[in-house]
Write a protein that holds these residues in place. Structure first.
Motif, PDB file in Angstrom:
ATOM      1  N   ARG A 114       0.746  -1.285  -0.044  1.00  0.00           N
ATOM      2  CA  ARG A 114      -0.018  -0.032   0.029  1.00  0.00           C
ATOM      3  C   ARG A 114       0.622   1.317  -0.034  1.00  0.00           C
ATOM      4  O   ARG A 114       0.342   2.427  -0.230  1.00  0.00           O
ATOM      5  CB  ARG A 114      -1.016   0.069   1.207  1.00  0.00           C
ATOM      6  CG  ARG A 114      -1.938  -1.200   1.146  1.00  0.00           C
ATOM      7  CD  ARG A 114      -3.043  -1.129   2.190  1.00  0.00           C
ATOM      8  NE  ARG A 114      -3.381  -2.599   2.557  1.00  0.00           N
ATOM      9  CZ  ARG A 114      -4.626  -2.662   3.173  1.00  0.00           C
ATOM     10  NH1 ARG A 114      -5.421  -1.968   3.660  1.00  0.00           N
ATOM     11  NH2 ARG A 114      -5.171  -4.158   3.254  1.00  0.00           N
ATOM     12  N   GLY A 213     -11.188   5.746  -4.384  1.00  0.00           N
ATOM     13  CA  GLY A 213      -9.827   5.466  -4.309  1.00  0.00           C
ATOM     14  C   GLY A 213      -9.149   6.759  -3.773  1.00  0.00           C
ATOM     15  O   GLY A 213      -9.381   7.733  -3.924  1.00  0.00           O
ATOM     16  N   VAL A 259     -10.328  -0.514  -4.442  1.00  0.00           N
ATOM     17  CA  VAL A 259     -10.857  -1.614  -3.627  1.00  0.00           C
ATOM     18  C   VAL A 259     -11.761  -2.688  -4.325  1.00  0.00           C
ATOM     19  O   VAL A 259     -12.309  -2.386  -5.476  1.00  0.00           O
ATOM     20  CB  VAL A 259     -11.692  -1.167  -2.506  1.00  0.00           C
ATOM     21  CG1 VAL A 259     -12.891  -0.563  -2.765  1.00  0.00           C
ATOM     22  CG2 VAL A 259     -11.876  -2.169  -1.345  1.00  0.00           C
ATOM     23  N   SER A 260     -11.695  -3.874  -4.040  1.00  0.00           N
ATOM     24  CA  SER A 260     -12.545  -4.901  -4.772  1.00  0.00           C
ATOM     25  C   SER A 260     -13.984  -4.622  -4.263  1.00  0.00           C
ATOM     26  O   SER A 260     -14.571  -4.354  -3.432  1.00  0.00           O
ATOM     27  CB  SER A 260     -11.959  -6.368  -4.416  1.00  0.00           C
ATOM     28  OG  SER A 260     -12.395  -6.585  -3.028  1.00  0.00           O
ATOM     29  N   ARG A 307     -13.058  -6.419   2.385  1.00  0.00           N
ATOM     30  CA  ARG A 307     -12.720  -6.503   0.896  1.00  0.00           C
ATOM     31  C   ARG A 307     -11.231  -6.282   0.683  1.00  0.00           C
ATOM     32  O   ARG A 307     -10.700  -6.200   1.517  1.00  0.00           O
ATOM     33  CB  ARG A 307     -13.495  -5.271   0.421  1.00  0.00           C
ATOM     34  CG  ARG A 307     -15.043  -5.506   0.406  1.00  0.00           C
ATOM     35  CD  ARG A 307     -15.780  -4.642  -0.464  1.00  0.00           C
ATOM     36  NE  ARG A 307     -15.840  -3.059   0.055  1.00  0.00           N
ATOM     37  CZ  ARG A 307     -16.213  -2.201  -0.562  1.00  0.00           C
ATOM     38  NH1 ARG A 307     -16.434  -2.319  -1.999  1.00  0.00           N
ATOM     39  NH2 ARG A 307     -16.236  -0.989  -0.172  1.00  0.00           N
ATOM     40  N   VAL A 309      -7.981  -4.472  -0.661  1.00  0.00           N
ATOM     41  CA  VAL A 309      -7.342  -3.289  -1.201  1.00  0.00           C
ATOM     42  C   VAL A 309      -6.419  -3.718  -2.291  1.00  0.00           C
ATOM     43  O   VAL A 309      -5.638  -4.634  -1.930  1.00  0.00           O
ATOM     44  CB  VAL A 309      -6.746  -2.726   0.129  1.00  0.00           C
ATOM     45  CG1 VAL A 309      -5.958  -1.494  -0.550  1.00  0.00           C
ATOM     46  CG2 VAL A 309      -8.195  -2.161   0.969  1.00  0.00           C
ATOM     47  N   TYR A 351      -5.915  -4.954   9.060  1.00  0.00           N
ATOM     48  CA  TYR A 351      -6.941  -4.726   8.102  1.00  0.00           C
ATOM     49  C   TYR A 351      -8.095  -5.676   8.016  1.00  0.00           C
ATOM     50  O   TYR A 351      -8.662  -5.827   6.845  1.00  0.00           O
ATOM     51  CB  TYR A 351      -6.176  -4.697   6.483  1.00  0.00           C
ATOM     52  CG  TYR A 351      -5.134  -3.925   6.624  1.00  0.00           C
ATOM     53  CD1 TYR A 351      -5.241  -2.451   6.538  1.00  0.00           C
ATOM     54  CD2 TYR A 351      -3.578  -4.354   6.402  1.00  0.00           C
ATOM     55  CE1 TYR A 351      -3.875  -1.638   6.847  1.00  0.00           C
ATOM     56  CE2 TYR A 351      -2.642  -3.541   6.455  1.00  0.00           C
ATOM     57  CZ  TYR A 351      -2.822  -2.096   6.560  1.00  0.00           C
ATOM     58  OH  TYR A 351      -1.642  -1.209   6.602  1.00  0.00           O
ATOM     59  N   GLN A 354     -12.078  -4.659   6.588  1.00  0.00           N
ATOM     60  CA  GLN A 354     -11.780  -3.412   6.205  1.00  0.00           C
ATOM     61  C   GLN A 354     -12.605  -3.198   4.939  1.00  0.00           C
ATOM     62  O   GLN A 354     -13.441  -4.132   4.236  1.00  0.00           O
ATOM     63  CB  GLN A 354     -10.291  -3.340   5.329  1.00  0.00           C
ATOM     64  CG  GLN A 354     -10.008  -4.527   4.248  1.00  0.00           C
ATOM     65  CD  GLN A 354      -8.726  -4.517   3.859  1.00  0.00           C
ATOM     66  OE1 GLN A 354      -7.794  -3.718   4.275  1.00  0.00           O
ATOM     67  NE2 GLN A 354      -8.364  -5.378   2.799  1.00  0.00           N
ATOM     68  N   LEU A 356     -12.280   0.369   1.826  1.00  0.00           N
ATOM     69  CA  LEU A 356     -11.234   0.960   0.919  1.00  0.00           C
ATOM     70  C   LEU A 356     -10.498   1.630   2.136  1.00  0.00           C
ATOM     71  O   LEU A 356     -10.773   2.228   3.159  1.00  0.00           O
ATOM     72  CB  LEU A 356     -11.755   2.198   0.212  1.00  0.00           C
ATOM     73  CG  LEU A 356     -10.707   3.128  -0.305  1.00  0.00           C
ATOM     74  CD1 LEU A 356      -9.814   2.431  -1.595  1.00  0.00           C
ATOM     75  CD2 LEU A 356     -11.486   4.175  -1.144  1.00  0.00           C
TER      76      LEU A 356
END
Length: 364
Positions: A114, A213, A259-260, A307, A309, A351, A354, A356
């Motif tokens: 990240r 995002g 993010v997914s 989700r 990232v 995370y 989580q 985004l």
């Protein structure tokens, strides 16, 4: 339940590798260094700035190549800045003496990905990055190249993690489909199971404010990789909003955190990994931090609706990403046994649950 004969080693077995001398370290382990299905790797006290990345090849030690390619040596004992666009090789504290049937693979930690820090583990005689062949005995090195932000690292910083496996424990497509039917691996009404994995798509619809995002800023201050919530988000990131179009044009050489669309679930007896998406399908790359530990997104471990990232870069040309477009696949492997700790349940996971989310270094 009896342990399997093939699979990914869980935390208890990783600790046993230290007890038996198959794993060793120049310093006592950190309390949270062993994760449910992986071990964090720590930087030692020296970094070598090198002219270029390299592969040792089957006839060379990494140290031989460093003697020829190093530009200068940096002392990390009190912390030092690694600049963007430069390549560094750092010996790691941990060393391996793997048994004949055990191999390993490495990946950047989530926070490393990240921050757009490019890392790869190298061994002596290596012909592949991040892959440690069965029976390898020797030192480990980490190649580090910050791409977006300059970083501060020090002896003991943890940028990469390693998994150990015996045999081949990948789930084939029929087994993966059945596991999804039983456990809901991704929250999709019609999951795409193909290419040995289960597809993840991009969410560009935005949250209630329309946020989809972040794009990394250039020419920022340094990020200290060991300090949480130290930096103001807006000094390093530009928030991106949907404006109702549900698409995003990726500019070359820019770094995006997205993010997914689907929530991801990794049941306790499995581990997952994000695989590169087929470059023939689009001119972009999900630069991912790869490993998903057992318990990620698992409701009993506090992770309902976690989700994925995604760290995304375009290649040479601008590329339009559209909401719902497939950007990666998750492959699942069997664990040898149930881990003592699950991701999110008291193991210092940053995370779990989580959406985004930027790395732990930034104040929101």
């Amino acid at each position: 339940m009896m342990a399997r004969e093939t699979g990914i080693l869980a935390d208890r077995a990783i600790a046993a590798l230290f007890d038996s001398g198959r794993l060793s370290s120049e310093k006592e382990l950190d309390r949270d260094q062993i994760q449910p299905a992986s071990l964090d790797l720590r930087l030692s006290a020296k970094a070598f700035r090198v002219r270029a990345s390299f592969m040792p090849g089957p006839n060379h030690l990494v140290s031989d190549k460093l003697d020829r390619l190093k530009l200068h040596v940096i002392d990390l004992s009190e912390g030092a800045v690694l600049e963007t666009g430069c390549v560094y090789i750092v010996p790691l504290m941990e060393k391996l003496d793997l048994p004949t049937g055990m191999s390993a693979s490495a990946n950047p930690k989530s926070s490393t990905g990240r921050l757009d820090i490019f890392t790869r583990v190298i061994t002596d005689y290596a012909q592949e990055f991040d892959k440690i062949p069965a029976g390898y005995s020797g030192p480990l090195y980490l190649e580090i190249s910050p791409r977006t932000f300059p970083i501060v690292v020090r002896r003991g910083s943890r940028l990469s993690q390693i998994r150990f496996r015996i045999g081949n424990a990948l789930l084939g497509e029929p087994e993966l489909q059945q596991l999804h039917n039983d456990e809901t691996l991704v929250a999709a009404s019609n999951p795409n199971v193909s290419g040995g994995g289960i597809a993840l798509s991009i969410d560009l619809s935005g949250d209630k404010e329309g946020l989809i995002g972040y794009r990394g800023k250039h020419h920022t201050a340094v990020v200290d990789v060991d300090k949480k919530a130290q930096h103001d988000l807006f000094d390093f990131w530009e928030p991106l909003y949907s404006r109702g179009r549900n698409e995003l044009i990726l500019d070359p050489d820019e770094f995006y955190i997205l993010v997914s669309r689907e929530a991801v679930h990794v049941p306790p007896l499995y581990a997952a990994e994000m695989t590169p998406f087929d470059p023939l399908v689009g001119e972009f790359r999900v630069h991912y931090a790869g490993f998903f530990d057992p318990g990620f997104g698992h409701e009993a471990a506090g992770g309902r609706g976690s989700r994925a990232v995604l760290e995304v870069r375009s290649h040479e040309v601008p590329f339009i990403l559209e909401d719902g477009q497939i950007v990666g696949r998750l492959v699942y492997e069997h664990m040898m046994e149930h881990p003592e700790g699950l991701y999110g349940s008291g193991v210092g996971s940053n995370y779990q649950a989580q959406g985004l989310k930027l790395s732990k270094h930034f104040r929101v």
